[in-house]
Design an enzyme around this catalytic site. Structure first.
Site, PDB file in Angstrom:
ATOM      1  N   LEU A 103       0.872  -1.170   0.000  1.00  0.00           N
ATOM      2  CA  LEU A 103       0.000   0.000   0.000  1.00  0.00           C
ATOM      3  C   LEU A 103       0.911   1.222   0.000  1.00  0.00           C
ATOM      4  O   LEU A 103       1.992   1.197   0.621  1.00  0.00           O
ATOM      5  CB  LEU A 103      -0.895   0.011   1.244  1.00  0.00           C
ATOM      6  CG  LEU A 103      -1.989  -1.066   1.310  1.00  0.00           C
ATOM      7  CD1 LEU A 103      -2.759  -0.973   2.630  1.00  0.00           C
ATOM      8  CD2 LEU A 103      -2.959  -0.946   0.138  1.00  0.00           C
ATOM      9  N   ASP A 104       0.489   2.275  -0.694  1.00  0.00           N
ATOM     10  CA  ASP A 104       1.282   3.509  -0.721  1.00  0.00           C
ATOM     11  C   ASP A 104       1.438   4.057   0.696  1.00  0.00           C
ATOM     12  O   ASP A 104       0.611   3.775   1.575  1.00  0.00           O
ATOM     13  CB  ASP A 104       0.584   4.580  -1.573  1.00  0.00           C
ATOM     14  CG  ASP A 104       0.453   4.161  -3.023  1.00  0.00           C
ATOM     15  OD1 ASP A 104       1.228   3.291  -3.464  1.00  0.00           O
ATOM     16  OD2 ASP A 104      -0.440   4.697  -3.705  1.00  0.00           O
ATOM     17  N   VAL A 105       2.430   4.917   0.867  1.00  0.00           N
ATOM     18  CA  VAL A 105       2.704   5.457   2.203  1.00  0.00           C
ATOM     19  C   VAL A 105       1.475   6.170   2.782  1.00  0.00           C
ATOM     20  O   VAL A 105       1.198   6.086   3.982  1.00  0.00           O
ATOM     21  CB  VAL A 105       3.968   6.357   2.169  1.00  0.00           C
ATOM     22  CG1 VAL A 105       3.750   7.595   1.334  1.00  0.00           C
ATOM     23  CG2 VAL A 105       4.433   6.719   3.543  1.00  0.00           C
ATOM     24  N   LYS A 138      -5.236   5.363  -7.781  1.00  0.00           N
ATOM     25  CA  LYS A 138      -4.959   6.794  -8.000  1.00  0.00           C
ATOM     26  C   LYS A 138      -4.840   7.095  -9.489  1.00  0.00           C
ATOM     27  O   LYS A 138      -5.359   8.111  -9.973  1.00  0.00           O
ATOM     28  CB  LYS A 138      -3.667   7.195  -7.286  1.00  0.00           C
ATOM     29  CG  LYS A 138      -3.795   7.190  -5.769  1.00  0.00           C
ATOM     30  CD  LYS A 138      -2.471   7.507  -5.113  1.00  0.00           C
ATOM     31  CE  LYS A 138      -2.565   7.371  -3.600  1.00  0.00           C
ATOM     32  NZ  LYS A 138      -1.280   7.288  -2.959  1.00  0.00           N
TER      33      LYS A 138
END
Ligand code: URA
Length: 238
Positions: A104-106, A190
């Site tokens: 998962l992205d930060v 995104k």
């Protein structure tokens, strides 16, 4: 198995470190301080293991975990700019080869699966398997019918020749959608939302397959239940 080996197998460090734990009187088994690191034990003999004052549930076989990832943590063993998600787990898991299933992205929050079973990682990450992942997406601009239509019909992502579509899109309110995807491309949600003319402000993963985050607090973790594991075709009888 000799006690120091058993401790090593539970992630308590090198042989030497595990011997020292016993020598320093830091290991209690079934309520008694262990005195001899060479004492033989079967895991089944150990009802309660306490190391340095902390109870430790004996790990038997592969480990499968679910973490509620907070914002500001990197899904990496070698983080660059933020703390690692692995710092949210007991340090012993670091010696047991636990890794996240995908990333998962930060700034993405929510459900992250972790395991030391390489086959599980491989099976869930396989594009052939189409495991659904559901995200709650907070948008910059109000939701328009066009956005939902585009996401469901498929959008072109930069550097990709194929159209990629969401499996489901549910409108929650003016700026929130729930979007289910079955692929796992880099920054996929995104990029899809951007390609459909809007922008993701917050991203939160609610579920992977039939496993849901539920009311686990941010930063907390738990073991996967047997039925959750079985829903992916894994577990003792699989
Ligand atoms: N899609 C994204 O864009 N980011 C994530 O962290 C997960 C899915």
């Amino acid at each position: 198995m000799e006690l120091y080996r058993l401790l090593q197998q539970q992630g308590f460090g090198s042989r030497k470190e595990c011997r020292k734990l016993v020598e320093y009187g830091l290991v209690e088994i079934n309520g008694e301080v262990a005195e001899d690191y060479r004492q033989e034990y079967l895991p089944a003999d150990i009802e309660e293991l306490v190391v340095d004052g902390e109870p430790w549930p004996l790990q038997d076989g592969a480990i499968y975990l679910l973490l509620h990832k907070p914002d500001g943590y990197e899904t990496s063993h070698k983080p660059m700019h933020h703390p690692s998600v692995y710092t949210l787990l007991p340090w012993q898991f670091g010696n047991l080869g636990i890794s996240a299933v995908g990333r998962l992205d930060v700034d993405t929050t929510g459900l992250l699966l972790l395991t030391n079973d390489g086959q599980f990682v491989h099976a869930l990450s396989s594009p052939k398997r189409h495991v659904p992942k559901c995200y709650e997406v907070t948008l910059k601009h109000p939701v328009l019918d066009d956005l939902v239509r585009h996401l469901l019909a498929g959008v072109f992502l930069k550097d990709d020749n194929e159209k990629i579509a969401a499996d489901q899109v549910e409108v929650v309110d003016e700026i929130t959608i729930r979007m289910t995807i079955t692929q796992g491309k880099y920054h996929q949600v995104k990029r899809m939302v951007a390609a459909a003319g809007n922008r993701v402000m917050d991203l939160h993963r609610l579920s992977v397959g039939s496993v849901v985050l539920g009311d686990l607090d941010e930063g907390q973790w738990r073991y996967l239940e047997a039925d959750e594991l079985a829903s992916f075709g894994f577990g003792p009888d699989k």
